[in-house]
Design a protein around this motif. Structure first.
Motif, short mmCIF file in Angstrom:
data_model
loop_
_atom_site.label_atom_id
_atom_site.label_comp_id
_atom_site.label_asym_id
_atom_site.label_seq_id
_atom_site.Cartn_x
_atom_site.Cartn_y
_atom_site.Cartn_z
N ARG A 1 -4.81 9.75 -8.24
CA ARG A 1 -3.81 8.70 -7.98
C ARG A 1 -3.37 8.01 -9.26
O ARG A 1 -2.20 7.62 -9.38
CB ARG A 1 -4.40 7.65 -7.03
CG ARG A 1 -4.82 8.21 -5.68
CD ARG A 1 -5.21 7.09 -4.71
NE ARG A 1 -6.33 6.29 -5.19
CZ ARG A 1 -6.29 4.98 -5.42
NH1 ARG A 1 -5.17 4.32 -5.21
NH2 ARG A 1 -7.37 4.34 -5.84
N ASN B 1 -0.39 5.34 -8.76
CA ASN B 1 0.35 5.77 -7.58
C ASN B 1 -0.53 5.66 -6.34
O ASN B 1 -1.75 5.54 -6.44
CB ASN B 1 0.82 7.22 -7.76
CG ASN B 1 1.77 7.39 -8.92
OD1 ASN B 1 2.52 6.48 -9.28
ND2 ASN B 1 1.77 8.57 -9.52
N SER B 2 0.10 5.73 -5.20
CA SER B 2 -0.62 5.68 -3.92
C SER B 2 -1.62 4.53 -3.91
O SER B 2 -2.79 4.71 -3.53
CB SER B 2 -1.34 7.01 -3.66
OG SER B 2 -0.43 8.09 -3.66
N ASP C 1 -7.50 -1.48 -4.53
CA ASP C 1 -7.16 -1.47 -5.95
C ASP C 1 -6.81 -2.86 -6.48
O ASP C 1 -6.61 -3.05 -7.67
CB ASP C 1 -5.98 -0.53 -6.21
CG ASP C 1 -6.30 0.92 -5.94
OD1 ASP C 1 -5.44 1.61 -5.35
OD2 ASP C 1 -7.40 1.37 -6.32
N PHE D 1 3.56 1.99 -6.15
CA PHE D 1 3.11 2.35 -7.49
C PHE D 1 3.42 1.23 -8.47
O PHE D 1 4.30 0.39 -8.24
CB PHE D 1 3.79 3.64 -7.95
CG PHE D 1 5.29 3.54 -8.09
CD1 PHE D 1 6.12 3.78 -7.00
CD2 PHE D 1 5.87 3.18 -9.30
CE1 PHE D 1 7.49 3.66 -7.13
CE2 PHE D 1 7.24 3.06 -9.43
CZ PHE D 1 8.06 3.30 -8.34
N ALA E 1 0.84 -1.20 0.00
CA ALA E 1 0.00 0.00 0.00
C ALA E 1 0.88 1.25 0.00
O ALA E 1 1.89 1.31 0.71
CB ALA E 1 -0.92 0.00 1.22
N GLY E 2 0.47 2.20 -0.81
CA GLY E 2 1.26 3.42 -0.98
C GLY E 2 2.26 3.35 -2.11
O GLY E 2 2.84 4.36 -2.49
N LYS F 1 -3.84 1.34 -3.07
CA LYS F 1 -4.56 0.92 -1.88
C LYS F 1 -4.94 -0.55 -2.02
O LYS F 1 -5.08 -1.05 -3.14
CB LYS F 1 -5.82 1.75 -1.70
CG LYS F 1 -5.60 3.25 -1.63
CD LYS F 1 -6.93 3.99 -1.55
CE LYS F 1 -6.73 5.50 -1.50
NZ LYS F 1 -8.02 6.23 -1.43
#
Length: 123
Positions: free
Chosen positions: A66, A83-84, A89, A16, A13-14, A86
């Motif tokens: 994101r 990006n970012s 996703d 890319f 998480a966080g 979670k």
């Protein structure tokens, strides 16, 4: 026509990922190329799409700010920069091509699909 997507994988998480998808064998310029995703037990969901003629882009609200979609018109390739990331996703991401006009978010309107690539985001 063949679509080749890659770039999926496991990320924290966080983190890319960047997913490229190239379309081969098209006899004319795409109208739209887009990305959809399907998580286990859920329906396929529109993520984003870009119109070839003018670069108009649409994003589902959950990825705005994101994810970024871009295109290379020379190689008929679309890129999804995520990006970012979670955990929500996590899904199989598939790219598609529409060769004629219509709603970006309407999956049945896409003529060709790639095989999908798994994206897994750990918490």
């Amino acid at each position: 026509v063949q679509l080749q997507a890659s770039g999926g994988g496991l990320v924290q998480a966080g983190g890319f990922l960047r997913l490229p998808c190239a379309a081969f064998g098209l006899t004319s310029r795409p109208y739209v190329m887009g990305w959809f995703r399907q998580a286990p037990g859920k329906e396929r969901e529109f993520v984003t799409a870009i119109r070839w003629s003018d670069g108009t882009i649409d994003y589902v609200d959950s990825v705005k700010g994101r994810f970024t979609i871009s295109k290379d018109s020379v190689t008929n390739t679309v890129y999804l920069q995520m990006n970012s990331l979670k955990p929500e996703d996590t899904a199989v991401y598939s790219c598609g091509v529409r060769t004629r006009g219509g709603m970006f978010r309407y999956a049945p309107g896409y003529n060709y699909w790639g095989p999908g690539t798994q994206v897994t985001v750990s918490s």
